[in-house]
Design a protein around this motif. Sequence first.
Motif, mmCIF file in Angstrom:
data_model
loop_
_atom_site.group_PDB
_atom_site.id
_atom_site.type_symbol
_atom_site.label_atom_id
_atom_site.label_comp_id
_atom_site.label_asym_id
_atom_site.label_seq_id
_atom_site.Cartn_x
_atom_site.Cartn_y
_atom_site.Cartn_z
ATOM 1 N N ASP A 37 33.367 21.621 45.388
ATOM 2 C CA ASP A 37 33.473 20.669 44.286
ATOM 3 C C ASP A 37 32.706 21.166 43.064
ATOM 4 O OD1 ASP A 37 30.905 20.355 45.182
ATOM 5 O OD2 ASP A 37 30.962 18.177 45.255
ATOM 6 N N SER A 38 32.147 22.369 43.155
ATOM 7 C CA SER A 38 31.416 22.964 42.039
ATOM 8 C C SER A 38 32.316 23.969 41.331
ATOM 9 C CB SER A 38 30.144 23.654 42.534
ATOM 10 O OG SER A 38 29.567 24.403 41.489
ATOM 11 N N LEU A 39 32.785 23.601 40.159
ATOM 12 C CA LEU A 39 33.648 24.498 39.394
ATOM 13 C C LEU A 39 32.926 25.801 39.059
ATOM 14 C CD1 LEU A 39 36.320 25.027 37.982
ATOM 15 C CD2 LEU A 39 35.414 23.826 35.973
ATOM 16 N N LEU A 40 31.634 25.715 38.774
ATOM 17 C CA LEU A 40 30.863 26.910 38.447
ATOM 18 C C LEU A 40 30.837 27.893 39.620
ATOM 19 C CD1 LEU A 40 29.133 28.470 36.461
ATOM 20 C CD2 LEU A 40 27.159 27.147 37.238
ATOM 21 N N VAL A 41 30.635 27.387 40.824
ATOM 22 C CA VAL A 41 30.634 28.252 42.009
ATOM 23 C C VAL A 41 32.003 28.884 42.184
ATOM 24 C CG1 VAL A 41 30.493 28.277 44.533
ATOM 25 C CG2 VAL A 41 28.744 27.106 43.196
ATOM 26 N N VAL A 42 33.054 28.115 42.027
ATOM 27 C CA VAL A 42 34.416 28.635 42.177
ATOM 28 C C VAL A 42 34.683 29.725 41.144
ATOM 29 C CG1 VAL A 42 36.864 28.044 41.988
ATOM 30 C CG2 VAL A 42 35.302 26.529 43.214
ATOM 31 N N GLN A 43 34.197 29.527 39.923
ATOM 32 C CA GLN A 43 34.404 30.530 38.877
ATOM 33 C C GLN A 43 33.559 31.785 39.108
ATOM 34 O OE1 GLN A 43 33.464 28.031 35.536
ATOM 35 N NE2 GLN A 43 35.621 27.593 35.128
ATOM 36 N N LEU A 44 32.381 31.621 39.687
ATOM 37 C CA LEU A 44 31.499 32.768 39.917
ATOM 38 C C LEU A 44 31.901 33.599 41.125
ATOM 39 C CD1 LEU A 44 27.971 31.264 39.230
ATOM 40 C CD2 LEU A 44 29.208 32.930 37.844
ATOM 41 N N VAL A 45 32.488 32.958 42.130
ATOM 42 C CA VAL A 45 32.813 33.644 43.380
ATOM 43 C C VAL A 45 34.324 33.790 43.472
ATOM 44 C CG1 VAL A 45 32.571 33.621 45.884
ATOM 45 C CG2 VAL A 45 30.777 32.630 44.450
ATOM 46 N N ALA A 46 34.820 34.855 42.895
ATOM 47 C CA ALA A 46 36.243 35.139 42.949
ATOM 48 C C ALA A 46 36.459 36.302 43.906
ATOM 49 C CB ALA A 46 36.781 35.485 41.570
ATOM 50 N N VAL A 47 37.391 36.172 44.800
ATOM 51 C CA VAL A 47 37.693 37.238 45.755
ATOM 52 C C VAL A 47 39.119 37.700 45.498
ATOM 53 C CG1 VAL A 47 37.904 37.855 48.174
ATOM 54 C CG2 VAL A 47 36.150 36.228 47.450
ATOM 55 N N GLN A 48 39.259 38.978 45.272
ATOM 56 C CA GLN A 48 40.571 39.571 45.062
ATOM 57 C C GLN A 48 40.679 40.809 45.929
ATOM 58 O OE1 GLN A 48 40.866 40.484 40.920
ATOM 59 N NE2 GLN A 48 40.942 38.361 40.298
ATOM 60 N N HIS A 49 41.859 41.081 46.409
ATOM 61 C CA HIS A 49 42.056 42.278 47.208
ATOM 62 C C HIS A 49 42.406 43.443 46.298
ATOM 63 C CE1 HIS A 49 44.389 45.210 49.559
ATOM 64 N NE2 HIS A 49 43.436 44.982 50.425
ATOM 65 N N ILE A 50 41.715 44.558 46.514
ATOM 66 C CA ILE A 50 42.068 45.805 45.857
ATOM 67 C C ILE A 50 42.041 46.896 46.924
ATOM 68 C CG2 ILE A 50 41.195 45.116 43.590
ATOM 69 C CD1 ILE A 50 38.774 46.876 44.084
ATOM 70 N N SER A 51 42.721 47.973 46.674
ATOM 71 C CA SER A 51 42.797 49.032 47.680
ATOM 72 C C SER A 51 41.438 49.696 47.869
ATOM 73 C CB SER A 51 43.827 50.082 47.273
ATOM 74 O OG SER A 51 43.330 50.847 46.191
ATOM 75 N N ARG A 52 41.243 50.271 49.028
ATOM 76 C CA ARG A 52 39.989 50.966 49.335
ATOM 77 C C ARG A 52 39.740 52.106 48.345
ATOM 78 N NH1 ARG A 52 39.805 52.572 55.201
ATOM 79 N NH2 ARG A 52 39.472 50.360 55.387
ATOM 80 N N ASN A 53 40.805 52.798 47.969
ATOM 81 C CA ASN A 53 40.652 53.899 47.018
ATOM 82 C C ASN A 53 40.141 53.419 45.665
ATOM 83 O OD1 ASN A 53 41.504 55.762 48.876
ATOM 84 N ND2 ASN A 53 43.634 55.683 48.227
ATOM 85 N N ALA A 54 40.524 52.225 45.278
ATOM 86 C CA ALA A 54 40.077 51.673 44.000
ATOM 87 C C ALA A 54 38.657 51.136 44.076
ATOM 88 C CB ALA A 54 41.020 50.562 43.549
ATOM 89 N N ASN A 55 38.146 50.953 45.282
ATOM 90 C CA ASN A 55 36.820 50.381 45.455
ATOM 91 C C ASN A 55 35.990 51.226 46.422
ATOM 92 O OD1 ASN A 55 34.772 48.596 45.043
ATOM 93 N ND2 ASN A 55 35.593 47.007 46.350
ATOM 94 N N MET A 56 35.983 52.523 46.216
ATOM 95 C CA MET A 56 35.320 53.442 47.125
ATOM 96 C C MET A 56 33.815 53.192 47.201
ATOM 97 S SD MET A 56 35.787 55.686 49.389
ATOM 98 C CE MET A 56 37.493 56.095 49.168
ATOM 99 N N LEU A 57 33.197 52.773 46.114
ATOM 100 C CA LEU A 57 31.761 52.507 46.117
ATOM 101 C C LEU A 57 31.412 51.417 47.135
ATOM 102 C CD1 LEU A 57 28.992 53.049 44.787
ATOM 103 C CD2 LEU A 57 29.549 51.215 43.194
ATOM 104 N N ALA A 58 32.108 50.295 47.092
ATOM 105 C CA ALA A 58 31.851 49.211 48.040
ATOM 106 C C ALA A 58 32.170 49.643 49.465
ATOM 107 C CB ALA A 58 32.669 47.979 47.666
ATOM 108 N N HIS A 59 33.227 50.432 49.640
ATOM 109 C CA HIS A 59 33.602 50.916 50.965
ATOM 110 C C HIS A 59 32.491 51.778 51.571
ATOM 111 C CE1 HIS A 59 35.983 52.443 54.249
ATOM 112 N NE2 HIS A 59 35.783 53.674 53.830
ATOM 113 N N ARG A 60 31.942 52.680 50.781
ATOM 114 C CA ARG A 60 30.875 53.547 51.301
ATOM 115 C C ARG A 60 29.605 52.756 51.620
ATOM 116 N NH1 ARG A 60 31.204 59.183 48.076
ATOM 117 N NH2 ARG A 60 33.310 59.701 48.722
#
Length: 87
Positions: A37-60
């Motif tokens: 019910d917190s719009l601010l939390v919803v706006q701050l915590v966005a989850v989107q899928h991107i390929s592993r190759n596009a996000n190699m830093l997080a993967h490592r």
Amino acid sequence: MQAPGRVSFLATELYAKKIGLSFALEAAVVPLVVESDSLLVVQLVAVQHISRNANMLAHRIAKFNLRVRGFDFWMEARPRWLMDCVL
């Protein structure tokens, strides 16, 4: 777990989401829908899928966390195994 003392509304909301997600993962509740019910939390915590190759830093970093116990962070000197992922 107990929430940290004297924290902001936002920190309390985010902490509650963290505990809820941890519980759902441990209980293997999938698929999972998170509502707030917190719009601010919803706006701050966005989850989107991107390929592993596009996000190699997080993967490592995730792979590193599987091998290491405890807490580790880098303030100034970056680990060499991340350097080719960092601009």
